[in-house]
Design a protein around this motif. Structure first.
Motif, PDB file in Angstrom:
ATOM      1  N   ARG A 201      24.854 -13.788 -30.457  1.00  0.00           N
ATOM      2  CA  ARG A 201      23.479 -14.149 -30.083  1.00  0.00           C
ATOM      3  C   ARG A 201      23.247 -15.658 -30.063  1.00  0.00           C
ATOM      4  N   TRP A 202      24.279 -16.456 -30.362  1.00  0.00           N
ATOM      5  CA  TRP A 202      24.077 -17.895 -30.498  1.00  0.00           C
ATOM      6  C   TRP A 202      24.490 -18.620 -29.219  1.00  0.00           C
ATOM      7  N   PRO A 203      23.720 -19.647 -28.818  1.00  0.00           N
ATOM      8  CA  PRO A 203      24.084 -20.415 -27.613  1.00  0.00           C
ATOM      9  C   PRO A 203      25.332 -21.252 -27.826  1.00  0.00           C
ATOM     10  N   GLY A 204      25.929 -21.704 -26.732  1.00  0.00           N
ATOM     11  CA  GLY A 204      27.215 -22.390 -26.781  1.00  0.00           C
ATOM     12  C   GLY A 204      27.211 -23.695 -27.552  1.00  0.00           C
ATOM     13  N   SER A 205      26.065 -24.340 -27.692  1.00  0.00           N
ATOM     14  CA  SER A 205      26.027 -25.614 -28.419  1.00  0.00           C
ATOM     15  C   SER A 205      26.045 -25.417 -29.931  1.00  0.00           C
ATOM     16  N   SER A 206      25.907 -24.192 -30.399  1.00  0.00           N
ATOM     17  CA  SER A 206      25.879 -23.931 -31.844  1.00  0.00           C
ATOM     18  C   SER A 206      27.269 -24.109 -32.446  1.00  0.00           C
ATOM     19  N   HIS A 207      27.328 -24.712 -33.625  1.00  0.00           N
ATOM     20  CA  HIS A 207      28.600 -24.918 -34.304  1.00  0.00           C
ATOM     21  C   HIS A 207      29.002 -23.649 -35.045  1.00  0.00           C
ATOM     22  N   ASP A 208      30.302 -23.443 -35.183  1.00  0.00           N
ATOM     23  CA  ASP A 208      30.806 -22.253 -35.877  1.00  0.00           C
ATOM     24  C   ASP A 208      30.254 -22.148 -37.298  1.00  0.00           C
ATOM     25  N   VAL A 209      30.130 -23.276 -37.982  1.00  0.00           N
ATOM     26  CA  VAL A 209      29.611 -23.263 -39.358  1.00  0.00           C
ATOM     27  C   VAL A 209      28.167 -22.780 -39.384  1.00  0.00           C
ATOM     28  N   THR A 210      27.378 -23.214 -38.416  1.00  0.00           N
ATOM     29  CA  THR A 210      25.978 -22.784 -38.350  1.00  0.00           C
ATOM     30  C   THR A 210      25.881 -21.277 -38.194  1.00  0.00           C
ATOM     31  N   ILE A 211      26.710 -20.731 -37.319  1.00  0.00           N
ATOM     32  CA  ILE A 211      26.697 -19.276 -37.098  1.00  0.00           C
ATOM     33  C   ILE A 211      27.112 -18.549 -38.364  1.00  0.00           C
ATOM     34  N   PHE A 212      28.181 -19.030 -39.004  1.00  0.00           N
ATOM     35  CA  PHE A 212      28.660 -18.362 -40.212  1.00  0.00           C
ATOM     36  C   PHE A 212      27.635 -18.444 -41.342  1.00  0.00           C
ATOM     37  N   ASN A 213      27.002 -19.604 -41.498  1.00  0.00           N
ATOM     38  CA  ASN A 213      26.034 -19.772 -42.580  1.00  0.00           C
ATOM     39  C   ASN A 213      24.820 -18.870 -42.425  1.00  0.00           C
ATOM     40  N   ASN A 214      24.531 -18.449 -41.205  1.00  0.00           N
ATOM     41  CA  ASN A 214      23.381 -17.590 -40.948  1.00  0.00           C
ATOM     42  C   ASN A 214      23.764 -16.137 -40.733  1.00  0.00           C
ATOM     43  N   SER A 215      24.996 -15.795 -41.059  1.00  0.00           N
ATOM     44  CA  SER A 215      25.469 -14.428 -40.816  1.00  0.00           C
ATOM     45  C   SER A 215      25.286 -13.550 -42.055  1.00  0.00           C
ATOM     46  N   ASN A 216      25.196 -12.249 -41.817  1.00  0.00           N
ATOM     47  CA  ASN A 216      25.077 -11.294 -42.920  1.00  0.00           C
ATOM     48  C   ASN A 216      26.343 -11.267 -43.778  1.00  0.00           C
ATOM     49  N   ILE A 217      27.499 -11.485 -43.133  1.00  0.00           N
ATOM     50  CA  ILE A 217      28.752 -11.379 -43.877  1.00  0.00           C
ATOM     51  C   ILE A 217      28.851 -12.476 -44.929  1.00  0.00           C
ATOM     52  N   ARG A 218      28.322 -13.669 -44.639  1.00  0.00           N
ATOM     53  CA  ARG A 218      28.323 -14.733 -45.656  1.00  0.00           C
ATOM     54  C   ARG A 218      27.460 -14.326 -46.844  1.00  0.00           C
ATOM     55  N   ARG A 219      26.290 -13.755 -46.570  1.00  0.00           N
ATOM     56  CA  ARG A 219      25.408 -13.334 -47.663  1.00  0.00           C
ATOM     57  C   ARG A 219      26.060 -12.238 -48.502  1.00  0.00           C
ATOM     58  N   GLU A 220      26.796 -11.361 -47.843  1.00  0.00           N
ATOM     59  CA  GLU A 220      27.479 -10.306 -48.592  1.00  0.00           C
ATOM     60  C   GLU A 220      28.513 -10.892 -49.551  1.00  0.00           C
ATOM     61  N   PHE A 221      29.278 -11.864 -49.074  1.00  0.00           N
ATOM     62  CA  PHE A 221      30.272 -12.487 -49.952  1.00  0.00           C
ATOM     63  C   PHE A 221      29.601 -13.256 -51.084  1.00  0.00           C
ATOM     64  N   GLU A 222      28.540 -13.970 -50.779  1.00  0.00           N
ATOM     65  CA  GLU A 222      27.856 -14.741 -51.821  1.00  0.00           C
ATOM     66  C   GLU A 222      27.182 -13.838 -52.845  1.00  0.00           C
ATOM     67  N   ASN A 223      26.866 -12.616 -52.466  1.00  0.00           N
ATOM     68  CA  ASN A 223      26.271 -11.652 -53.398  1.00  0.00           C
ATOM     69  C   ASN A 223      27.331 -10.789 -54.079  1.00  0.00           C
ATOM     70  N   ASN A 224      28.598 -11.211 -53.955  1.00  0.00           N
ATOM     71  CA  ASN A 224      29.720 -10.552 -54.644  1.00  0.00           C
ATOM     72  C   ASN A 224      29.915  -9.094 -54.227  1.00  0.00           C
ATOM     73  N   LEU A 225      29.642  -8.804 -52.961  1.00  0.00           N
ATOM     74  CA  LEU A 225      29.887  -7.452 -52.459  1.00  0.00           C
ATOM     75  C   LEU A 225      31.345  -7.254 -52.065  1.00  0.00           C
ATOM     76  N   HIS A 226      32.105  -8.350 -51.982  1.00  0.00           N
ATOM     77  CA  HIS A 226      33.519  -8.252 -51.602  1.00  0.00           C
ATOM     78  C   HIS A 226      34.349  -9.060 -52.611  1.00  0.00           C
ATOM     79  N   ARG A 227      34.374  -8.617 -53.834  1.00  0.00           N
ATOM     80  CA  ARG A 227      35.067  -9.349 -54.884  1.00  0.00           C
ATOM     81  C   ARG A 227      36.582  -9.298 -54.677  1.00  0.00           C
ATOM     82  N   ASN A 228      37.232 -10.372 -55.121  1.00  0.00           N
ATOM     83  CA  ASN A 228      38.695 -10.473 -55.027  1.00  0.00           C
ATOM     84  C   ASN A 228      39.191 -10.322 -53.595  1.00  0.00           C
ATOM     85  N   SER A 229      38.391 -10.766 -52.657  1.00  0.00           N
ATOM     86  CA  SER A 229      38.773 -10.701 -51.245  1.00  0.00           C
ATOM     87  C   SER A 229      38.476 -12.042 -50.585  1.00  0.00           C
ATOM     88  N   PHE A 230      39.303 -12.390 -49.581  1.00  0.00           N
ATOM     89  CA  PHE A 230      39.156 -13.665 -48.892  1.00  0.00           C
ATOM     90  C   PHE A 230      39.065 -13.468 -47.391  1.00  0.00           C
TER      91      PHE A 230
END
Length: 365
Positions: A201-230
């Motif tokens: 859903r992000w336009p081409g000028s968006s940086h990869d970090v911006t997309i990742f920082n606003n993604s659900n998967i980042r929040r899941e990792f920060e909330n320890n839903l995927h422990r011992n995983s990288f």
């Protein structure tokens, strides 16, 4: 002087009167059975999926494609699906597809949108990030088999999907750093080159970090839903975090070199995924000529089809000579590490986790 109009002139007048009273008669073109007209090889070359896979896919979306009444010579769900696949696999102008399918150009546009929506409904079923213990362990083991990198649950990267200018005041937001209009799509891959998470859903000028920082998967990792995983990411696009590992800029010790080598070989799976995904559906490589909202649906739909093809053991489509050269170059360069500064120098915890892994695992190999 008498003028003899003749029988032809009288018939022409009658036709004109008929058109005035009842309108232009509707023309019904003979339908082509696209499934039966080609043999197995020709079918795969044109639609990028085998007949067996198409037959398995059709019942999953058929309820959304059937018309309530069989009138007006309506298209069958099978022909609707194949017309949509033809648009994905050829990226031809709609008028070319309409001539082949013997339907109007506007009908082709409606069918592509309708079928894409139906296929994208299958995303929760076919695009799944591993969450239960069995799936997580299987994913880690398959990644480990590539280059002995432990506890990897996915490789993350972004790819640009070329589009036409959407117009309007915000059109330039979609122009990327390579100076063409695109959508920046974030994908997470497993070791089988299947898409386990997608953000489209992000336009081409968006940086990869911006997309990742606003993604659900980042929040899941920060909330320890995927422990011992990288997750594995490129250092040119992502900062090192406690759950996101990137390669070292300048590896010195043998352990650091082993870490980088294992990282590159393991993360290279997502580069291969992009190559296969775009070769199977060239509409992603050459550029979508559809409306923006439809393009977003098409991206998700092709991701679903890609995973179905992987599950079915479909052969990888051949590399056409004219396919985007940068896709092939990425595969060649997958063993190289870009020497660029870290994206975020404030993230100390990520580098510490990476250092601990190098010292306590790779140093012992």
């Amino acid at each position: 002087m008498d003028i003899n109009l003749g029988a032809d002139a009288v018939e022409d007048d009658l036709e004109i009167i008929e058109i005035i009273e009842h309108g232009i008669p509707r023309q019904i073109r003979p339908r082509v059975d696209l499934f039966q007209v080609y043999d197995n090889l020709q079918f795969f070359q044109r639609f990028r999926l085998t007949k067996e896979t198409v037959l398995d896919l059709l019942p999953l979306i058929e309820p959304y494609l059937e018309f309530p009444y069989d009138i007006n010579h309506s298209l069958s769900p099978m022909n609707q699906l194949l017309i949509c696949l033809l648009a994905y696999s050829s990226n031809s102008h709609m008028i070319i597809i309409s001539d082949l399918a013997k339907i109007s150009k506007s009908s082709v546009s409606r069918i592509v949108k309708r079928v894409s929506v139906a296929i994208s409904r299958l995303a929760p079923r076919f695009i799944k990030f591993p969450r239960n213990l069995l799936d997580v362990n299987q994913t880690k083991n398959k990644f480990y088999d590539i280059a002995s990198f432990p506890n990897i649950i996915g490789a993350v990267d972004g790819t640009h999907i070329r589009i036409l200018s959407p117009g309007g005041d915000d059109a330039e937001v979609f122009r990327n750093r390579k100076n063409y209009f695109s959508l920046n799509v974030q994908v997470i891959s497993n070791a089988n080159m299947e898409i386990t998470d997608i953000v489209a859903r992000w336009p081409g000028s968006s940086h990869d970090v911006t997309i990742f920082n606003n993604s659900n998967i980042r929040r899941e990792f920060e909330n320890n839903l995927h422990r011992n995983s990288f997750l594995l990411g490129k250092d040119s696009a992502y900062p090192a975090r406690e759950f996101l590992l990137t390669p070292l800029q300048n590896p010195i010790t043998e352990a650091e070199q082993l870490y980088n080598e294992a990282h590159i070989r393991t993360r290279g799976i997502i580069e291969k995924l992009f190559g296969v995904w775009k070769r199977r559906f060239p509409i992603l490589a050459y550029g979508c000529r559809l409306k923006l909202q439809t393009i977003l649906t098409v991206i998700v739909a092709t991701a679903v089809l890609h995973n179905i093809a992987r599950n079915m053991g479909e052969p990888e489509p051949p590399v056409p000579a004219e396919i985007d050269a940068h896709i092939l170059q990425q595969l060649v360069r997958e063993g190289q590490i870009p020497v660029v500064p870290m994206a975020n120098h404030q993230q100390f915890l990520g580098p510490q986790v990476r250092r601990h892994l190098i010292q306590n695992y790779f140093a012992a190999l």
